[in-house]
Design a protein around this motif. Sequence first.
Motif, PDB file in Angstrom:
ATOM      1  N   ASN A 230     -11.921 -21.400   6.707  1.00  0.00           N
ATOM      2  CA  ASN A 230     -11.094 -21.953   7.788  1.00  0.00           C
ATOM      3  C   ASN A 230     -10.362 -23.165   7.221  1.00  0.00           C
ATOM      4  OD1 ASN A 230     -13.038 -23.981   7.676  1.00  0.00           O
ATOM      5  ND2 ASN A 230     -14.074 -23.335   9.536  1.00  0.00           N
ATOM      6  N   ASP A 231      -9.761 -23.961   8.070  1.00  0.00           N
ATOM      7  CA  ASP A 231      -8.971 -25.090   7.558  1.00  0.00           C
ATOM      8  C   ASP A 231      -9.710 -26.429   7.640  1.00  0.00           C
ATOM      9  OD1 ASP A 231      -8.896 -25.366  10.270  1.00  0.00           O
ATOM     10  OD2 ASP A 231      -6.716 -25.451  10.452  1.00  0.00           O
ATOM     11  N   VAL A 232     -11.025 -26.385   7.757  1.00  0.00           N
ATOM     12  CA  VAL A 232     -11.820 -27.612   7.768  1.00  0.00           C
ATOM     13  C   VAL A 232     -11.817 -28.204   6.347  1.00  0.00           C
ATOM     14  CG1 VAL A 232     -14.144 -28.546   8.067  1.00  0.00           C
ATOM     15  CG2 VAL A 232     -13.259 -26.862   9.682  1.00  0.00           C
TER      16      VAL A 232
ATOM     17  N   ASN B  76     -19.186 -33.371   8.378  1.00  0.00           N
ATOM     18  CA  ASN B  76     -20.075 -33.267   9.540  1.00  0.00           C
ATOM     19  C   ASN B  76     -19.995 -31.872  10.167  1.00  0.00           C
ATOM     20  OD1 ASN B  76     -21.133 -35.837   9.308  1.00  0.00           O
ATOM     21  ND2 ASN B  76     -19.621 -36.761  10.669  1.00  0.00           N
ATOM     22  N   TRP B  77     -18.780 -31.310  10.221  1.00  0.00           N
ATOM     23  CA  TRP B  77     -18.627 -29.954  10.748  1.00  0.00           C
ATOM     24  C   TRP B  77     -19.460 -28.992   9.904  1.00  0.00           C
ATOM     25  CZ3 TRP B  77     -17.414 -25.252   8.805  1.00  0.00           C
ATOM     26  CH2 TRP B  77     -17.239 -24.217   9.738  1.00  0.00           C
ATOM     27  N   LEU B  78     -19.376 -29.129   8.593  1.00  0.00           N
ATOM     28  CA  LEU B  78     -20.135 -28.247   7.707  1.00  0.00           C
ATOM     29  C   LEU B  78     -21.640 -28.387   7.955  1.00  0.00           C
ATOM     30  CD1 LEU B  78     -20.310 -26.270   5.328  1.00  0.00           C
ATOM     31  CD2 LEU B  78     -20.314 -28.258   3.803  1.00  0.00           C
TER      32      LEU B  78
ATOM     33  N   GLU C  56     -19.785 -18.131  10.484  1.00  0.00           N
ATOM     34  CA  GLU C  56     -19.176 -17.031   9.718  1.00  0.00           C
ATOM     35  C   GLU C  56     -18.071 -17.512   8.774  1.00  0.00           C
ATOM     36  OE1 GLU C  56     -15.761 -15.563  12.880  1.00  0.00           O
ATOM     37  OE2 GLU C  56     -17.751 -14.642  12.997  1.00  0.00           O
ATOM     38  N   HIS C  57     -17.584 -18.730   8.982  1.00  0.00           N
ATOM     39  CA  HIS C  57     -16.538 -19.271   8.120  1.00  0.00           C
ATOM     40  C   HIS C  57     -17.084 -19.966   6.872  1.00  0.00           C
ATOM     41  CE1 HIS C  57     -14.350 -18.921  12.004  1.00  0.00           C
ATOM     42  NE2 HIS C  57     -13.415 -18.459  11.184  1.00  0.00           N
ATOM     43  N   VAL C  58     -18.413 -19.994   6.735  1.00  0.00           N
ATOM     44  CA  VAL C  58     -19.040 -20.619   5.570  1.00  0.00           C
ATOM     45  C   VAL C  58     -19.674 -19.521   4.727  1.00  0.00           C
ATOM     46  CG1 VAL C  58     -20.754 -22.276   4.764  1.00  0.00           C
ATOM     47  CG2 VAL C  58     -19.510 -22.716   6.893  1.00  0.00           C
ATOM     48  N   GLU C  59     -19.237 -19.422   3.488  1.00  0.00           N
ATOM     49  CA  GLU C  59     -19.747 -18.402   2.578  1.00  0.00           C
ATOM     50  C   GLU C  59     -20.506 -19.066   1.438  1.00  0.00           C
ATOM     51  OE1 GLU C  59     -17.291 -14.810   1.308  1.00  0.00           O
ATOM     52  OE2 GLU C  59     -17.159 -16.126  -0.448  1.00  0.00           O
TER      53      GLU C  59
END
Length: 155
Positions: free
Chosen positions: A92-94, A103-105, A112-115
């Motif tokens: 995503n664009d984080v 902090n979002w991470l 699902e946007h973290v691989e």
Amino acid sequence: MKYSRLTKEQFEELHQEFINFLATQSITADEWANLKANKPELAEMELDVFSDLIWEGVLNKAEYLEHISPQHMYLFRLAEDKMYVIALTLKNDVDITTKEGYNWLRENLMDEHVEFLQADKDYTDDKNLDKFKMIEQGAVITKGDLFKYFDKLIN
């Protein structure tokens, strides 16, 4: 020169070590001043040799590296025989280089946007040069807290 010359600031921080290095070469303060003034190419060579010695010592001790960019986090454990990597990629664009993005991470690790990817890689014939090249590309030496955290999380 195998690595890169230390910066002026690094030389200033290592002033006493450099004096000791010159002493091991039997170079006095007066001789060093003379060398700089009259044989700058030899003085440059001494700076390069000292820089390589410092880098060699630092790289020998390095156990972990991290390279964090807006969408990627590469965490390396530098074992004796190979390096291990845990890579996180955001789909995503984080921007994880910001406080908000990091902090979002932390709050969305299983989103699902973290691989997550894991791999290992053998060193080339020159392990320290492999480490140095990664530092040149933006990696920093760490104590490995993030690597250990994610290693526990995914293994």
